[in-house]
Design a protein around this motif. Structure first.
Motif, PDB file in Angstrom:
ATOM      1  N   GLU A   1       0.836  -1.207   0.000  1.00 34.96           N
ATOM      2  CA  GLU A   1       0.000   0.000   0.000  1.00 34.96           C
ATOM      3  C   GLU A   1       0.866   1.250   0.000  1.00 34.96           C
ATOM      4  O   GLU A   1       0.575   2.229  -0.691  1.00 34.96           O
ATOM      5  CB  GLU A   1      -0.884   0.019   1.253  1.00 34.96           C
ATOM      6  N   LEU A   2       1.926   1.168   0.789  1.00 30.28           N
ATOM      7  CA  LEU A   2       2.812   2.321   0.889  1.00 30.28           C
ATOM      8  C   LEU A   2       3.432   2.632  -0.477  1.00 30.28           C
ATOM      9  O   LEU A   2       3.488   3.784  -0.912  1.00 30.28           O
ATOM     10  CB  LEU A   2       3.901   2.029   1.922  1.00 30.28           C
ATOM     11  N   ILE A   3       3.895   1.606  -1.163  1.00 27.91           N
ATOM     12  CA  ILE A   3       4.516   1.814  -2.479  1.00 27.91           C
ATOM     13  C   ILE A   3       3.519   2.440  -3.456  1.00 27.91           C
ATOM     14  O   ILE A   3       3.806   3.432  -4.126  1.00 27.91           O
ATOM     15  CB  ILE A   3       5.030   0.472  -3.053  1.00 27.91           C
ATOM     16  N   TYR A   4       2.310   1.866  -3.485  1.00 28.66           N
ATOM     17  CA  TYR A   4       1.287   2.353  -4.419  1.00 28.66           C
ATOM     18  C   TYR A   4       0.895   3.791  -4.084  1.00 28.66           C
ATOM     19  O   TYR A   4       0.867   4.666  -4.949  1.00 28.66           O
ATOM     20  CB  TYR A   4       0.075   1.420  -4.348  1.00 28.66           C
ATOM     21  N   ASN A   5       0.622   4.024  -2.797  1.00 30.60           N
ATOM     22  CA  ASN A   5       0.191   5.373  -2.413  1.00 30.60           C
ATOM     23  C   ASN A   5       1.287   6.411  -2.588  1.00 30.60           C
ATOM     24  O   ASN A   5       1.018   7.554  -2.942  1.00 30.60           O
ATOM     25  CB  ASN A   5      -0.307   5.386  -0.962  1.00 30.60           C
ATOM     26  N   THR A   6       2.525   6.008  -2.356  1.00 34.58           N
ATOM     27  CA  THR A   6       3.618   6.956  -2.535  1.00 34.58           C
ATOM     28  C   THR A   6       3.732   7.332  -4.014  1.00 34.58           C
ATOM     29  O   THR A   6       3.895   8.509  -4.353  1.00 34.58           O
ATOM     30  CB  THR A   6       4.960   6.348  -2.049  1.00 34.58           C
ATOM     31  N   MET A   7       3.614   6.333  -4.870  1.00 38.96           N
ATOM     32  CA  MET A   7       3.662   6.623  -6.307  1.00 38.96           C
ATOM     33  C   MET A   7       2.550   7.611  -6.680  1.00 38.96           C
ATOM     34  O   MET A   7       2.769   8.593  -7.376  1.00 38.96           O
ATOM     35  CB  MET A   7       3.500   5.326  -7.104  1.00 38.96           C
ATOM     36  N   LEU A   8       1.370   7.325  -6.144  1.00 37.89           N
ATOM     37  CA  LEU A   8       0.193   8.102  -6.518  1.00 37.89           C
ATOM     38  C   LEU A   8       0.229   9.526  -5.959  1.00 37.89           C
ATOM     39  O   LEU A   8      -0.082  10.492  -6.660  1.00 37.89           O
ATOM     40  CB  LEU A   8      -1.041   7.380  -5.962  1.00 37.89           C
ATOM     41  N   THR A   9       0.594   9.660  -4.719  1.00 38.26           N
ATOM     42  CA  THR A   9       0.449  10.971  -4.075  1.00 38.26           C
ATOM     43  C   THR A   9       1.739  11.795  -4.053  1.00 38.26           C
ATOM     44  O   THR A   9       1.702  12.999  -3.856  1.00 38.26           O
ATOM     45  CB  THR A   9      -0.050  10.820  -2.618  1.00 38.26           C
ATOM     46  N   HIS A  10       2.888  11.140  -4.236  1.00 37.66           N
ATOM     47  CA  HIS A  10       4.146  11.896  -4.218  1.00 37.66           C
ATOM     48  C   HIS A  10       5.039  11.647  -5.428  1.00 37.66           C
ATOM     49  O   HIS A  10       6.027  12.348  -5.619  1.00 37.66           O
ATOM     50  CB  HIS A  10       4.946  11.561  -2.945  1.00 37.66           C
ATOM     51  N   GLY A  11       4.678  10.642  -6.220  1.00 38.38           N
ATOM     52  CA  GLY A  11       5.598  10.255  -7.296  1.00 38.38           C
ATOM     53  C   GLY A  11       5.389  11.027  -8.586  1.00 38.38           C
ATOM     54  O   GLY A  11       5.089  10.425  -9.620  1.00 38.38           O
ATOM     55  N   LEU A  12       5.550  12.347  -8.527  1.00 41.60           N
ATOM     56  CA  LEU A  12       5.323  13.143  -9.736  1.00 41.60           C
ATOM     57  C   LEU A  12       6.209  12.681 -10.887  1.00 41.60           C
ATOM     58  O   LEU A  12       5.730  12.320 -11.954  1.00 41.60           O
ATOM     59  CB  LEU A  12       5.566  14.636  -9.446  1.00 41.60           C
ATOM     60  N   TRP A  13       7.526  12.644 -10.654  1.00 42.30           N
ATOM     61  CA  TRP A  13       8.432  12.367 -11.769  1.00 42.30           C
ATOM     62  C   TRP A  13       8.349  10.930 -12.232  1.00 42.30           C
ATOM     63  O   TRP A  13       8.471  10.639 -13.416  1.00 42.30           O
ATOM     64  CB  TRP A  13       9.873  12.781 -11.430  1.00 42.30           C
ATOM     65  N   THR A  14       8.128  10.033 -11.293  1.00 47.86           N
ATOM     66  CA  THR A  14       7.952   8.633 -11.686  1.00 47.86           C
ATOM     67  C   THR A  14       6.781   8.526 -12.653  1.00 47.86           C
ATOM     68  O   THR A  14       6.880   7.934 -13.729  1.00 47.86           O
ATOM     69  CB  THR A  14       7.641   7.767 -10.441  1.00 47.86           C
ATOM     70  N   GLN A  15       5.661   9.125 -12.252  1.00 49.06           N
ATOM     71  CA  GLN A  15       4.462   8.996 -13.092  1.00 49.06           C
ATOM     72  C   GLN A  15       4.618   9.717 -14.420  1.00 49.06           C
ATOM     73  O   GLN A  15       4.185   9.229 -15.457  1.00 49.06           O
ATOM     74  CB  GLN A  15       3.245   9.536 -12.355  1.00 49.06           C
ATOM     75  N   VAL A  16       5.245  10.908 -14.370  1.00 49.43           N
ATOM     76  CA  VAL A  16       5.423  11.656 -15.619  1.00 49.43           C
ATOM     77  C   VAL A  16       6.319  10.866 -16.564  1.00 49.43           C
ATOM     78  O   VAL A  16       6.036  10.748 -17.758  1.00 49.43           O
ATOM     79  CB  VAL A  16       6.017  13.059 -15.346  1.00 49.43           C
TER      80      VAL A  16
END
Ligand code: PFF
Length: 447
Positions: free
Chosen positions: A128-143
């Motif tokens: 959950e932590l990995i998924y939520n971190t990607m979603l809520t803080h992972g701007l550059w990862t997602q971009v």
């Protein structure tokens, strides 16, 4: 004007590629889980068989006979009021709006492919932590990963129907089928397989609320790529003398088989390792990686394969979502294919960035209205409004507007005795079902 045609297999793989998407592997299992398994699955299968099949033939027919961009096909087939029906054609361009979130989710999948090579989360809270971190803080990862999804989709579209979409689907679809079939065989040998079968096929009618019913019907349309012009634009490139009834049956069977297989694989793995079928979109991104971790080294291999299959499914649908707009720009605005593909790519890329920002903790407030952020709105408006309205217009157009003889001339020989049943369905059953879904999803009727 369409010049290049699909080959027979090329069309079947491209159309099945459009239908088999994130909807089958990511969405279907979690909504089936959320709405109680068996009863939901049954309603879904019945809708696919009775309404989905009917509308798919209608949508294919408009493209097949019209042979133009989606707006042009409606316009050319309307016996009168051409100007008015042209507007129905615009509904057949709405797929690009789905890409606002679809491309972002494909990005997440790429990120998870990378993760699968490395260390998978050992527990659900860690996952959950990995998924939520990607979603809520992972701007550059997602971009970063959204950019890759954008580049692949645009590159395929630039190469056109024959050299792009057909080739791409002829490689990715068999790959996807092999992976899912392999995983299904693996799952069948685990003890929990029978529990997964029971979970997915034994109906508990008490769980079948009107909402579950409407979600099942709505999902049947989404998963078959109906109502947004994807199937229509592909059908405009069918060779003459094609059998669209057989093609529709093929696409529907493939789509249903893959959704059911994916569900069985997922639930077997979850039950085998004691995880609960988590609610919501996190099922694939949270519960599953933790289960793969519990499998040891084999888990890493399975995880890579699973997310690769999911990426394949997503990408072949992505190109079909944007192609209607690309062809429209080519036909009507006289753009070159390269320019049309890049413009549309940049269009969904930009709004995809907004979808990413709308999930980030620091910017979500700015992009949230009425309890939904931009990401959720893109999903809500496309699935619950544009798609059913598009499907409704197509059914009405074929059932009530197009000349009866014209419709019959293509379908009667391929359908035989079934033709009058189909014609009745397209005139009455499909429109009623679609209106019901819309009203229900908008909360107007609840029983
Ligand atoms: N059928 C795709 C899926 O199941 O993910 C999504 C989709 C593709 C919907 C194309 C609509 C469409 F026109």
């Amino acid at each position: 004007m369409k010049i290049a045609h699909f080959s027979r297999w090329g069309f079947l793989m491209a159309a099945a590629g459009s239908a088999v998407g994130l909807g089958n592997i990511w969405k279907f299992p979690y909504i089936a889980g959320e709405y109680g398994g068996g009863a939901f699955v049954l309603v879904y299968i019945m809708t696919v068989a009775f309404v989905g099949f009917t509308v798919m033939i209608a949508e294919m027919l408009i493209g097949y006979l019209g042979r133009l961009d989606n707006v042009g096909s409606f316009e050319s087939l309307a016996p009168r009021n051409k100007e008015k029906w042209k507007f129905a054609g615009f509904m057949g361009l709405s797929g690009t709006l789905v890409m606002f979130y679809y491309s972002v989710v494909i990005g997440w999948i790429f990120y998870y492919i990378g993760l699968s090579f490395d260390t998978l989360p050992a527990t659900i809270p860690e996952a959950e932590l990995i998924y939520n971190t990607m979603l809520t803080h992972g701007l550059w990862t997602q971009v970063f990963y959204h950019t890759i999804a954008f580049m692949i989709t645009t590159a395929v579209l630039m190469r056109g129907i024959k050299g792009g979409i057909e080739k791409f689907s002829l490689i990715l679809m068999p790959g996807l089928i092999l992976i899912i079939a392999g995983m299904l065989i693996y799952a069948m040998n685990l003890d929990s397989f029978s529990r997964a079968v029971e979970y997915m096929f034994v109906p508990d009618w008490s769980k079948l609320t009107s909402e579950a019913f409407a979600v099942a019907v709505g999902h049947a349309f989404f998963t078959l790529s109906l109502g947004m012009g994807a199937i229509m634009i592909y059908s405009a490139s069918l060779p003459k003398e094609s059998n669209i009834v057989r093609a529709a049956l093929f696409v529907i069977s493939m789509d249903t088989l893959i959704a059911l297989s994916a569900g069985l694989v997922l639930f077997t793995f979850l039950f085998q390792y004691g995880a609960q079928p988590a609610k919501g979109p996190g099922l694939v991104f949270i519960s599953l990686p933790a289960v793969f971790h519990a499998m040891g080294a084999a888990g890493n291999v399975l995880s890579v394969l699973f997310f690769v299959a999911l990426a394949f499914a997503g990408l072949t649908s992505a190109v079909s979502l944007v192609e209607p707009m690309v062809q429209y720009l080519i036909d009507r605005w006289k753009m070159t294919r390269a320019k049309a593909a890049i413009s549309m790519g940049l269009f969904f890329y930009f709004f995809g960035l907004m979808a990413i920002f709308s999930e980030l903790e620091s910017t979500s407030q700015l992009l949230t209205w009425g309890g939904r952020n931009f990401f959720d709105w893109s999903d809500y408006i496309t699935s619950n409004i544009l798609l059913p309205v598009g499907g409704l217009l197509m059914a009405i157009f074929v059932g009530h507007v197009m000349e009866k003889e014209r419709v019959a001339s293509v379908l009667r020989t391929h359908m035989g005795w079934f033709y009058p049943v189909w014609y009745f369905n397209v005139r009455y059953v499909a429109p009623v079902a679609l209106v019901f879904v819309m009203l229900n999803l908008m909360g107007v009727i609840v029983f």
